[in-house]
Motif scaffolding. Structure first.
Motif, PDB file in Angstrom:
ATOM      1  N   HIS A  62      17.851  54.944-111.758  1.00  0.00           N
ATOM      2  CA  HIS A  62      17.790  56.354-110.932  1.00  0.00           C
ATOM      3  C   HIS A  62      18.460  57.057-111.791  1.00  0.00           C
ATOM      4  CE1 HIS A  62      17.490  57.980-106.702  1.00  0.00           C
ATOM      5  NE2 HIS A  62      18.210  58.894-107.377  1.00  0.00           N
ATOM      6  N   ALA A  63      18.182  58.323-112.142  1.00  0.00           N
ATOM      7  CA  ALA A  63      18.789  59.244-112.889  1.00  0.00           C
ATOM      8  C   ALA A  63      19.770  60.066-111.874  1.00  0.00           C
ATOM      9  CB  ALA A  63      18.138  60.223-113.784  1.00  0.00           C
ATOM     10  N   LEU A  64      20.990  60.648-112.346  1.00  0.00           N
ATOM     11  CA  LEU A  64      21.677  61.680-111.533  1.00  0.00           C
ATOM     12  C   LEU A  64      21.912  63.055-112.660  1.00  0.00           C
ATOM     13  CD1 LEU A  64      23.015  61.983-108.840  1.00  0.00           C
ATOM     14  CD2 LEU A  64      25.167  61.195-109.733  1.00  0.00           C
ATOM     15  N   LEU A  65      21.132  63.854-112.168  1.00  0.00           N
ATOM     16  CA  LEU A  65      21.258  65.075-113.177  1.00  0.00           C
ATOM     17  C   LEU A  65      22.251  66.119-112.574  1.00  0.00           C
ATOM     18  CD1 LEU A  65      17.450  65.288-114.161  1.00  0.00           C
ATOM     19  CD2 LEU A  65      19.392  64.750-115.622  1.00  0.00           C
ATOM     20  N   GLY A  66      22.919  67.315-113.407  1.00  0.00           N
ATOM     21  CA  GLY A  66      23.217  68.219-113.229  1.00  0.00           C
ATOM     22  C   GLY A  66      24.126  68.750-114.055  1.00  0.00           C
ATOM     23  N   GLU A  67      24.603  69.979-114.038  1.00  0.00           N
ATOM     24  CA  GLU A  67      25.584  70.578-114.938  1.00  0.00           C
ATOM     25  C   GLU A  67      26.846  70.011-115.064  1.00  0.00           C
ATOM     26  OE1 GLU A  67      24.984  74.989-115.611  1.00  0.00           O
ATOM     27  OE2 GLU A  67      24.717  74.671-113.414  1.00  0.00           O
ATOM     28  N   ASN A  68      27.538  70.145-116.110  1.00  0.00           N
ATOM     29  CA  ASN A  68      29.090  69.662-115.967  1.00  0.00           C
ATOM     30  C   ASN A  68      29.946  70.298-115.016  1.00  0.00           C
ATOM     31  OD1 ASN A  68      28.699  69.808-119.451  1.00  0.00           O
ATOM     32  ND2 ASN A  68      29.244  68.123-118.461  1.00  0.00           N
ATOM     33  N   ALA A  70      28.988  69.513-111.930  1.00  0.00           N
ATOM     34  CA  ALA A  70      28.196  69.434-110.638  1.00  0.00           C
ATOM     35  C   ALA A  70      28.539  68.291-109.436  1.00  0.00           C
ATOM     36  CB  ALA A  70      26.512  69.450-110.971  1.00  0.00           C
ATOM     37  N   GLY A  71      29.492  67.155-109.930  1.00  0.00           N
ATOM     38  CA  GLY A  71      29.823  66.441-109.081  1.00  0.00           C
ATOM     39  C   GLY A  71      29.478  64.895-109.419  1.00  0.00           C
ATOM     40  N   LYS A  72      28.695  64.918-110.376  1.00  0.00           N
ATOM     41  CA  LYS A  72      27.977  63.470-110.673  1.00  0.00           C
ATOM     42  C   LYS A  72      29.285  62.493-110.903  1.00  0.00           C
ATOM     43  CE  LYS A  72      26.261  65.065-114.392  1.00  0.00           C
ATOM     44  NZ  LYS A  72      27.102  66.199-114.353  1.00  0.00           N
ATOM     45  N   SER A  73      30.144  62.682-111.779  1.00  0.00           N
ATOM     46  CA  SER A  73      31.256  61.790-111.984  1.00  0.00           C
ATOM     47  C   SER A  73      32.005  61.479-110.975  1.00  0.00           C
ATOM     48  CB  SER A  73      31.932  62.326-113.318  1.00  0.00           C
ATOM     49  OG  SER A  73      31.332  62.260-114.422  1.00  0.00           O
ATOM     50  N   THR A  74      32.206  62.456-110.087  1.00  0.00           N
ATOM     51  CA  THR A  74      33.117  62.169-108.738  1.00  0.00           C
ATOM     52  C   THR A  74      32.272  61.113-107.914  1.00  0.00           C
ATOM     53  OG1 THR A  74      34.090  64.358-108.955  1.00  0.00           O
ATOM     54  CG2 THR A  74      34.080  63.324-106.896  1.00  0.00           C
ATOM     55  N   LEU A  75      30.998  61.344-107.645  1.00  0.00           N
ATOM     56  CA  LEU A  75      30.237  60.770-106.658  1.00  0.00           C
ATOM     57  C   LEU A  75      30.185  59.257-107.279  1.00  0.00           C
ATOM     58  CD1 LEU A  75      28.384  60.652-104.275  1.00  0.00           C
ATOM     59  CD2 LEU A  75      26.325  61.045-105.782  1.00  0.00           C
ATOM     60  N   ASP A 190      27.662  56.298-117.292  1.00  0.00           N
ATOM     61  CA  ASP A 190      27.904  57.653-117.287  1.00  0.00           C
ATOM     62  C   ASP A 190      27.909  58.152-118.818  1.00  0.00           C
ATOM     63  OD1 ASP A 190      28.881  60.465-116.761  1.00  0.00           O
ATOM     64  OD2 ASP A 190      30.510  60.012-115.825  1.00  0.00           O
ATOM     65  N   GLU A 191      26.890  58.873-119.225  1.00  0.00           N
ATOM     66  CA  GLU A 191      26.722  59.511-120.584  1.00  0.00           C
ATOM     67  C   GLU A 191      26.860  58.147-121.460  1.00  0.00           C
ATOM     68  OE1 GLU A 191      25.651  61.986-121.371  1.00  0.00           O
ATOM     69  OE2 GLU A 191      26.074  63.274-119.617  1.00  0.00           O
ATOM     70  N   PRO A 192      25.896  57.092-121.340  1.00  0.00           N
ATOM     71  CA  PRO A 192      26.099  55.965-122.347  1.00  0.00           C
ATOM     72  C   PRO A 192      25.703  56.154-123.589  1.00  0.00           C
ATOM     73  CG  PRO A 192      24.326  55.582-120.763  1.00  0.00           C
ATOM     74  CD  PRO A 192      24.943  56.873-120.325  1.00  0.00           C
ATOM     75  N   THR A 193      24.847  57.000-123.980  1.00  0.00           N
ATOM     76  CA  THR A 193      24.331  57.262-125.160  1.00  0.00           C
ATOM     77  C   THR A 193      24.955  58.356-126.133  1.00  0.00           C
ATOM     78  OG1 THR A 193      22.456  58.452-124.502  1.00  0.00           O
ATOM     79  CG2 THR A 193      21.935  56.074-124.600  1.00  0.00           C
ATOM     80  N   SER A 194      25.753  59.007-125.612  1.00  0.00           N
ATOM     81  CA  SER A 194      26.395  60.269-125.966  1.00  0.00           C
ATOM     82  C   SER A 194      26.700  60.103-127.614  1.00  0.00           C
ATOM     83  CB  SER A 194      27.635  60.624-125.225  1.00  0.00           C
ATOM     84  OG  SER A 194      28.522  59.900-125.124  1.00  0.00           O
ATOM     85  N   VAL A 195      27.064  59.053-128.060  1.00  0.00           N
ATOM     86  CA  VAL A 195      27.491  58.628-129.375  1.00  0.00           C
ATOM     87  C   VAL A 195      27.147  57.595-129.864  1.00  0.00           C
ATOM     88  CG1 VAL A 195      29.964  59.863-129.233  1.00  0.00           C
ATOM     89  CG2 VAL A 195      29.713  57.720-128.359  1.00  0.00           C
ATOM     90  N   LEU A 196      25.910  57.157-129.587  1.00  0.00           N
ATOM     91  CA  LEU A 196      25.133  56.012-130.114  1.00  0.00           C
ATOM     92  C   LEU A 196      24.040  56.570-131.023  1.00  0.00           C
ATOM     93  CD1 LEU A 196      24.551  53.863-127.078  1.00  0.00           C
ATOM     94  CD2 LEU A 196      26.401  53.669-128.762  1.00  0.00           C
TER      95      LEU A 196
END
Length: 540
Positions: A62-68, A70-75, A190-196
Motif C-alpha cells: 500500500h503506497a502513501l503518496l504526498g508532497e513533503n 503532507a503528513g506521511k512521516s507523522t502518520l 519511508d523512502e527505502p530506495t532513495s539512495v539505492l
C-alpha cells in the motif's frame, strides 16, 4: 482533488485488490491488518494529520503518496509508536490497539525503515542492529544472521563496520536489514530506495513481493512515481495533512499521480544546449587514502568542470563518493600540489573555509548533521556557511541580516516551515533539502558541489531543485552533481562520469550515453580518465 474524483478512483480499484482487505488464504473473511480511524495530530500551529482514515490488508503493498510536509512521516510514526495521535483510533487485525512505543509496535509485528536514519554513528552495524532487537543473542550469532539476511536480500553490509564510516546508501541498507531481521507482519518503508542503485532496487522489489506473497503487509512511502506504479497495489494520497483520494498506481501515469499529489500539472525542467566557459574545477591525478579502513581510496582521479555546465558522477554507494566529496570540499586535504584547482587557484591544501572564499559552495549528502545543525534555527544555519556573505561582521553575527537571508531563501524556494526561526529538525526532509540547496545557491557560487540533491524529495520539490541547478549552470556556474539517481543525472547533466572502486571514468556527453552503458561502467568496466585536458571535453 475533488471528492467526486476521489470516489471515482476508489471505484476503479479492481475487486481482486479490494477483496484482499477482507480475505486471507483459504477465503476466510477477516479484518484488515491495520485500520486507522480519524487520526489527527497537531504541532503548535501546524496540523500534520487531519482525520485520516487508512486500511491495509494482509499481503497488500500500500503506497502513501504526498508532497513533503503532507503528513506521511507523522502518520507512520504514529503507527510505529514514536508519536501519539491527538484524536482517532487504531485497530490491529480487528482489535482496538494503542501503540505507546516502538517496542510495543515491534511486539505486534510492526517494523519501520525511517527516511532519516536512526543509527548511532560511534557503534558498529551489529551493535546498532542489536539495539533494535527485542531478543538478545551472542555477537557472533547476530553477525551470522546479518550476513545471511544481507546475502538473501542483496543488501550487503559488514557487521563490524562503524556507522560513521558508511555512506548514505550503506546506512540505508543497515536500516532495511535491521528491520527484516525482526520478521515483521507490517513493514513500513519511508523512502527505502532513495539512495539505492537501480540493481539494488530490483532486488529489494523482489524481496517485498515475496514478503507480500507470504502475507506481510507493506506500507510504502516514496516520491519515485515509477516505483509506486510498478510495485504497489493501492495508493492513498495525502495533501495538507488530509486524505485527498485513492488510486490504483498501475492504472495511472506519473503525471496523473503527481496531479493527485499537488493538485495541478507540474512543469518539467529544461536543459538547453550551451557552450561552456573556462575551467572552474580541475582534479588532476587526485589520489587519496581513505581514513576509514572500510572506505574506498581514490586512485588518480582526473576531471574538469567548466563554467556553464553540469557534470554528473554516477556510481554505486560506497565506491569512493564520500572520499571524493571530502577531497573537493576540503574536509580531506590532498598532498600533491594542484591536485585540486578552483577557479585557476591551487586548493589542494586549502581548508574548507578557504575553498569557499575561492567560490566553492557545497551541499552534502547528509541533510541533518552535515547540511544543517538539527537544533539550530534556519537563520543561524545560514550563518554557518554564509559568513563571507555579510552575515558576520568583525566576528559578530548580524542577526538581522541572517534572518533576512533565511526569509528570502524560504520565499524563493517555497520552503514550507513556520519561519526563519524554525529549527532545522522541524522541517520535512524535502523542505530542509530545498532550504539547504537554496542557501548555497544564494551565496553566489563560482563552483557548486551537490551530493544527492533530491534524496527523499517529492516530485514537485525535485523539479524545483533540478531547475535551480540548471539555472545556476545557465548563469555560468560550474556544477558538479554526485547522485545515485540515474534518471536525475540524465535529465540535468551535460556530461556524465562513473565512479567505481575509487576510479573515475571519462566524462562523456550525456546525449551519447544510455543507462545500460552507465550500468556496465558501475562495475568498473571502463578506462579511467587521464589528465592533460582530456577529462574536460567541450560540453554539448
Amino acid at each position: 482533488m475533488s471528492q467526486e474524483h476521489s470516489r471515482t478512483n476508489v471505484e476503479r480499484i479492481p475487486k481482486t485488490v479490494r477483496s484482499r482487505a477482507n480475505t486471507v488464504r483459504g477465503g476466510t473473511v477477516t479484518a484488515p491488518r491495520l485500520a486507522l480511524r480519524g487520526i489527527s495530530k497537531r504541532y503548535a500551529s501546524v496540523i500534520a494529520n487531519d482525520a485520516i482514515d487508512l486500511s491495509v490488508a494482509a499481503g497488500e503493498i500500500h503506497a502513501l503518496l504526498g508532497e513533503n510536509g503532507a503528513g506521511k512521516s507523522t502518520l507512520m510514526k504514529i503507527v510505529y509508536g514514536v508519536t501519539q495521535p491527538d484524536t482517532g483510533s487504531m485497530e490491529w487485525e480487528g482489535a482496538p490497539v494503542a501503540i505507546r512505543s516502538p517496542s510495543e509496535a515491534r511486539r505486534l509485528g510492526i517494523g519501520m525503515v525511517f527516511q532519516h536514519f536512526a543509527l548511532f554513528e560511534s557503534l558498529t552495524v551489529a551493535q546498532n542492529i542489536a539495539l533494535a532487537l527485542d531478543e538478545r543473542m551472542p555477537t557472533l550469532e547476530l553477525a551470522e544472521r546479518i550476513n545471511a539476511v544481507s546475502a538473501r536480500y542483496g543488501l550487503p553490509v559488514a557487521p563490524d563496520r562503524l556507522v560513521h564510516g558508511l555512506s548514505v546508501g550503506e546506512r540505508q541498507r543497515v536500516e532495511i536489514v535491521r528491520c527484516l531481521l525482526q520478521s515483521p507482519r507490517l513493514l513500513i518503508m519511508d523512502e527505502p530506495t532513495s539512495v539505492l542503485t537501480p540493481q539494488a532496487v530490483r532486488v529489494l522489489f523482489g524481496t517485498l513481493r515475496r514478503l507480500a506473497e507470504e502475507g506481510v503487509s507493506i506500507l510504502y512511502i516514496s516520491h519515485k512515481l515509477d516505483e509506486i506504479r510498478e510495485l504497489c497495489d493501492v495508493a492513498t494520497v495525502l495533501r495538507n495533512g488530509r486524505v485527498s483520494g485513492t488510486a490504483i498506481p498501475s492504472a495511472e501515469s506519473n503525471a496523473s499521480l503527481a496531479r493527485l499529489m499537488v493538485g495541478n500539472d507540474l512543469k518539467e525542467c529544461t536543459l538547453r544546449p550551451r557552450e561552456p566557459g573556462s575551467l572552474r574545477l580541475e582534479l588532476t591525478d587526485l589520489s587519496l587514502e581513505s581514513a576509514d579502513p572500510f572506505g574506498t581510496s581514490l586512485e588518480q582521479i582526473n576531471l574538469g568542470v567548466r563554467g556553464g555546465e553540469i557534470v554528473g558522477i554516477a556510481g554505486v554507494s560506497g565506491n569512493g563518493q564520500r572520499e571524493l566529496l571530502a577531497a573537493i570540499s576540503g574536509e580531506a586535504l590532498c598532498a600533491p600540489r594542484a591536485a585540486v584547482r578552483l577557479c585557476g587557484k591551487d586548493a589542494a591544501s586549502s581548508s574548507p573555509a578557504a575553498r569557499r572564499r575561492l567560490g566553492l559552495c557545497f551541499v552534502p549528502e547528509e541533510r541533518l548533521g552535515r547540511g544543517a545543525v538539527p537544533a539550530m534555527h534556519l537563520a543561524d544555519n545560514c550563518v554557518l556557511t554564509g559568513a563571507g556573505a555579510g552575515l558576520v561582521r568583525r566576528g559578530l553575527v548580524r542577526s538581522g541580516a541572517s534572518r533576512a537571508f533565511a526569509r528570502a531563501t524560504i520565499a524563493q524556494f517555497a520552503v514550507k516551515c513556520s519561519g526563519e526561526l524554525a529549527p532545522a529538525e522541524s522541517l520535512s526532509g524535502g523542505n530542509l533539502q530545498k532550504f539547504i540547496v537554496g542557501r548555497e545557491i544564494r551565496l553566489a557560487p563560482q563552483v557548486m558541489l551537490v551530493a544527492q540533491p533530491t534524496w527523499g524529495v517529492d516530485v514537485g520539490a525535485s523539479l524545483v531543485i533540478r531547475q535551480a541547478l540548471i539555472d545556476l549552470r545557465d548563469a555560468g556556474v560550474a556544477v558538479l552533481v554526485i547522485s545515485e539517481e540515474l534518471d536525475e543525472l540524465f535529465a540535468i547533466c551535460d556530461r556524465l562520469a562513473v565512479l567505481a572502486r575509487g576510479r573515475l571514468s571519462a566524462a562523456v556527453p550525456t546525449a551519447q550515453l544510455i543507462p545500460e552503458t552507465v550500468g556496465i561502467w558501475m562495475t568498473g568496466a571502463f578506462e579511467p580518465a587521464v589528465a592533460a585536458g582530456s577529462a574536460a571535453p567541450a560540453g554539448r
